[in-house]
Design a protein around this motif. Structure first.
Motif, PDB file in Angstrom:
ATOM      1  N   CYS A 223       3.219   5.901  -2.792  1.00 59.55           N
ATOM      2  CA  CYS A 223       4.603   6.715  -3.241  1.00 59.55           C
ATOM      3  C   CYS A 223       4.565   6.759  -4.805  1.00 59.55           C
TER       4      CYS A 223
ATOM      5  N   ARG B   3       0.920  -1.208   0.066  1.00 63.58           N
ATOM      6  CA  ARG B   3      -0.064   0.053   0.039  1.00 63.58           C
ATOM      7  C   ARG B   3       0.987   1.268   0.032  1.00 63.58           C
ATOM      8  N   THR B   4       2.062   1.440   0.611  1.00 62.85           N
ATOM      9  CA  THR B   4       2.859   2.431   0.765  1.00 62.85           C
ATOM     10  C   THR B   4       3.420   2.680  -0.334  1.00 62.85           C
TER      11      THR B   4
END
Length: 103
Positions: free
Chosen positions: A85, A80-81
């Motif tokens: 990004c 998810r991160t």
């Protein structure tokens, strides 16, 4: 090596999707294996030898179980991160490119 940083979005997102899929696969496998481990542990006897084994085994097995239980969430969180990004990078790249638009 240059000073620039460049992201290829399609391969990055493909890798992040694979990471998410691996998290789901691990989660399912751990649920199955955890049940098999529990079933196996039920066979540890209550006699003197079984109690001695269980006393040493339980505190050594607990950290491994805890970490295995956390792994799917860790990988899903990284995915998810990474997607966030990539989206941020792509949006910033588009904004920067628009400033150089000759139109």
């Amino acid at each position: 090596m240059g000073d620039d940083l460049n992201m290829r979005f399609a391969p990055a997102r493909a890798a992040l999707h694979r990471m998410s899929a691996a998290a789901a696969e691990f989660d399912g496998a751990w649920a199955r294996d955890r049940g098999e481990i529990t079933d196996g542990e039920s066979g540890i006897g209550g006699d003197r030898l079984g109690r001695a084994f269980a006393a040493g085994y339980a505190h050594r097995a607990a950290p491994a179980r805890t970490m295995a239980g956390r792994m799917p969430g860790l990988y899903e969180g990284m995915s998810r991160t990474g997607h966030a990004c990539a989206a941020d990078y792509e949006a910033a790249d588009a904004r920067s490119a628009a400033r150089f638009d000759p139109a």
